[in-house]
Design an enzyme around this catalytic site. Structure first.
Site, mmCIF file in Angstrom:
data_model
loop_
_atom_site.group_PDB
_atom_site.id
_atom_site.type_symbol
_atom_site.label_atom_id
_atom_site.label_comp_id
_atom_site.label_asym_id
_atom_site.label_seq_id
_atom_site.Cartn_x
_atom_site.Cartn_y
_atom_site.Cartn_z
ATOM 1 N N LYS A 187 -6.387 6.922 15.474
ATOM 2 C CA LYS A 187 -5.819 7.993 14.488
ATOM 3 C C LYS A 187 -5.830 9.415 15.113
ATOM 4 C CE LYS A 187 -4.217 5.340 11.325
ATOM 5 N NZ LYS A 187 -2.711 5.204 11.164
ATOM 6 N N TYR B 188 -10.175 2.364 15.712
ATOM 7 C CA TYR B 188 -9.327 2.792 15.043
ATOM 8 C C TYR B 188 -9.253 4.210 14.701
ATOM 9 C CZ TYR B 188 -7.532 3.627 10.225
ATOM 10 O OH TYR B 188 -6.626 4.220 9.376
ATOM 11 N N GLY C 39 0.693 -1.219 -0.001
ATOM 12 C CA GLY C 39 0.002 0.072 0.005
ATOM 13 C C GLY C 39 0.676 1.231 0.098
HETATM 14 P P1 NDP Z 1 -1.677 -1.784 3.843
HETATM 15 O O1 NDP Z 1 -2.504 -2.880 4.646
HETATM 16 O O2 NDP Z 1 -1.758 -2.027 2.396
HETATM 17 O O3 NDP Z 1 -0.249 -1.551 4.568
HETATM 18 C C1 NDP Z 1 -0.177 -1.515 5.917
HETATM 19 C C2 NDP Z 1 1.368 -1.911 6.145
HETATM 20 O O4 NDP Z 1 1.660 -1.753 7.670
HETATM 21 C C3 NDP Z 1 1.829 -3.065 5.761
HETATM 22 O O5 NDP Z 1 3.232 -2.897 5.070
HETATM 23 C C4 NDP Z 1 2.035 -3.724 6.837
HETATM 24 O O6 NDP Z 1 3.202 -4.552 6.759
HETATM 25 C C5 NDP Z 1 2.313 -2.831 7.911
HETATM 26 N N1 NDP Z 1 2.195 -3.081 9.406
HETATM 27 C C6 NDP Z 1 0.955 -3.431 10.063
HETATM 28 N N2 NDP Z 1 1.487 -3.665 11.260
HETATM 29 C C7 NDP Z 1 2.819 -3.667 11.438
HETATM 30 C C8 NDP Z 1 3.630 -3.760 12.364
HETATM 31 N N3 NDP Z 1 3.088 -4.398 13.654
HETATM 32 N N4 NDP Z 1 4.692 -3.671 12.428
HETATM 33 C C9 NDP Z 1 5.256 -3.140 11.153
HETATM 34 N N5 NDP Z 1 4.622 -3.003 10.125
HETATM 35 C C10 NDP Z 1 3.180 -3.238 10.271
HETATM 36 O O7 NDP Z 1 -2.778 -0.487 4.164
HETATM 37 P P2 NDP Z 1 -2.421 1.027 3.780
HETATM 38 O O8 NDP Z 1 -0.983 1.104 2.979
HETATM 39 O O9 NDP Z 1 -3.822 1.559 3.348
HETATM 40 O O10 NDP Z 1 -1.880 1.578 5.392
HETATM 41 C C11 NDP Z 1 -1.014 2.711 5.570
HETATM 42 C C12 NDP Z 1 -1.340 3.274 6.734
HETATM 43 O O11 NDP Z 1 -2.255 4.323 6.227
HETATM 44 C C13 NDP Z 1 -1.989 2.938 8.139
HETATM 45 O O12 NDP Z 1 -1.560 3.547 9.130
HETATM 46 C C14 NDP Z 1 -3.441 3.107 7.735
HETATM 47 O O13 NDP Z 1 -4.213 3.068 8.860
HETATM 48 C C15 NDP Z 1 -3.345 4.411 7.191
HETATM 49 N N6 NDP Z 1 -4.665 4.880 6.343
HETATM 50 C C16 NDP Z 1 -5.101 4.237 5.312
HETATM 51 C C17 NDP Z 1 -6.149 4.441 4.450
HETATM 52 C C18 NDP Z 1 -6.654 3.575 3.361
HETATM 53 O O14 NDP Z 1 -8.176 3.749 3.309
HETATM 54 N N7 NDP Z 1 -6.206 2.730 2.697
HETATM 55 C C19 NDP Z 1 -6.953 5.952 4.944
HETATM 56 C C20 NDP Z 1 -6.315 6.524 5.916
HETATM 57 C C21 NDP Z 1 -5.039 6.228 6.552
HETATM 58 P P3 NDP Z 1 3.365 -6.092 7.421
HETATM 59 O O15 NDP Z 1 1.847 -6.719 7.499
HETATM 60 O O16 NDP Z 1 4.252 -6.865 6.330
HETATM 61 O O17 NDP Z 1 3.845 -5.944 8.647
HETATM 62 C C1 8X3 Z 2 -8.881 4.708 6.613
HETATM 63 C C2 8X3 Z 2 -10.142 5.700 6.195
HETATM 64 O O1 8X3 Z 2 -12.483 5.860 6.330
HETATM 65 O O2 8X3 Z 2 -11.807 3.671 5.914
HETATM 66 O O3 8X3 Z 2 -8.321 5.284 7.586
HETATM 67 O O4 8X3 Z 2 -11.422 4.879 8.144
HETATM 68 S S1 8X3 Z 2 -11.631 4.898 6.794
#
Ligand code: NDP
Ligand code: 8X3
Length: 254
Positions: free
Chosen positions: A157, A153, A17
């Site tokens: 945040k 969640y 991501g």
């Molecule tokens: P993904 O699930 O695609 O990526 C999440 C990443 O976090 C992975 O690389 C995973 O790697 C890593 N991760 C999770 N737990 C751990 C841990 N304990 N230690 C180290 N790494 C960890 O999701 P996104 O790219 O969408 O999310 C990235 C960030 O953006 C998050 O903080 C999420 O809350 C935030 N976000 C996402 C949104 C969305 O709609 N997608 C919107 C707003 C915010 P691995 O499993 O290999 O450890």
């Molecule tokens: C991810 C955005 O709207 O799914 O942080 O919570 S939402």
């Protein structure tokens, strides 16, 4: 304004991501990138794709000792981190609070709040000593706007938002910058993780609309990091055009 080129960038959650896209964006600009996450195989593939400017570091941000060891063991050419992107994080479940799984809540708080704080605390002293650096935290619109099932969640945040502002205060006069990037719906593995591998339910989140992409977020992060050193972007909130706000809900009698 003269933009700057960050030279060493530490990205957590780089196996998927946003994190993978952020690693690619900085690597394309010529930066050295420390790409960390738990899934070593994914990081190896990313490093294979991007070359020797990327250092894969297998790390669970919930493991406090491992976080400090990873930062202190960085090889010399990667040791002076200019930009820390605290991106590792997750949502687990979307049940109402009265039915939610406490293990999910624990993991979200341990990862999104405590893990982010550990990595920040480990990296900050070097930035302050060099009087140069930028901490970019991944918050979410869920931290500012409630929705049913967002409970822990969203709370995690909200912590990221307020922690980021607190860092700005603490780092006053050090030259170290802090930005909180707060996206809405973006199509990554986020929903598949949230719904514990239920791909059909995850895909439904993005059906019939154009969500943000990981590349959109990477560009925002890169933009904030490449502004001249006298400019601090405090918060970036961005959403898909197709996503907006709904009215308050009212429970009516009868
Ligand atoms: P993904 O699930 O695609 O990526 C999440 C990443 O976090 C992975 O690389 C995973 O790697 C890593 N991760 C999770 N737990 C751990 C841990 N304990 N230690 C180290 N790494 C960890 O999701 P996104 O790219 O969408 O999310 C990235 C960030 O953006 C998050 O903080 C999420 O809350 C935030 N976000 C996402 C949104 C969305 O709609 N997608 C919107 C707003 C915010 P691995 O499993 O290999 O450890
Ligand atoms: C991810 C955005 O709207 O799914 O942080 O919570 S939402």
């Amino acid at each position: 304004m003269t933009s700057i080129q960050p030279s060493t960038v530490f990205v957590t959650g780089a196996s998927s991501g946003f994190g993978a896209a952020i690693a690619r964006r900085f690597a394309a600009s010529g930066a050295r990138v420390i790409a960390s996450a738990r899934r070593a195989e994914r990081l190896k593939d990313l490093a294979g794709e991007l070359g020797s400017s990327v250092l894969p570091v297998t790390l669970d941000v919930r493991d406090r000792a491992a976080v400090f060891a990873a930062v202190s063991d960085l090889p010399a050419e990667f040791a002076e981190v200019d930009v820390l992107v605290n991106n590792a994080g997750l949502a687990l479940g979307q049940d109402l609070a009265q039915a939610a799984d406490l293990d999910d809540w624990d993991q979200m708080v341990d990862t999104n709040c405590k893990g982010l704080a550990y990595v920040t605390r480990a990296v900050l002293p070097g930035m302050v000593a060099r009087r140069k650096g930028h901490v970019i935290n991944l918050g979410s619109v869920a931290g500012g706007y409630p929705y049913p099932g967002g409970n822990a969640y969203g709370g995690s945040k909200a912590f990221v938002h307020q922690f980021s502002l607190g860092l700005r205060s603490d780092l006053h006069g050090t030259g170290v910058r802090v930005t909180c990037v707060e996206p809405g719906l973006a199509d990554t593995e986020f929903s598949t993780v949230r719904f514990h591998g239920d791909k059909a339910r995850a895909d439904a989140v993005y059906t019939g609309m154009q969500p943000l992409t990981a590349a959109d977020i990477a560009e925002s992060v890169y933009w904030a990091a490449s502004l001249p050193p006298h400019v601090n972007v405090n918060v970036i909130e961005l959403m898909a055009t197709a996503q907006s706000f709904a009215a308050f809900q009212v429970a009516r009698e009868g």
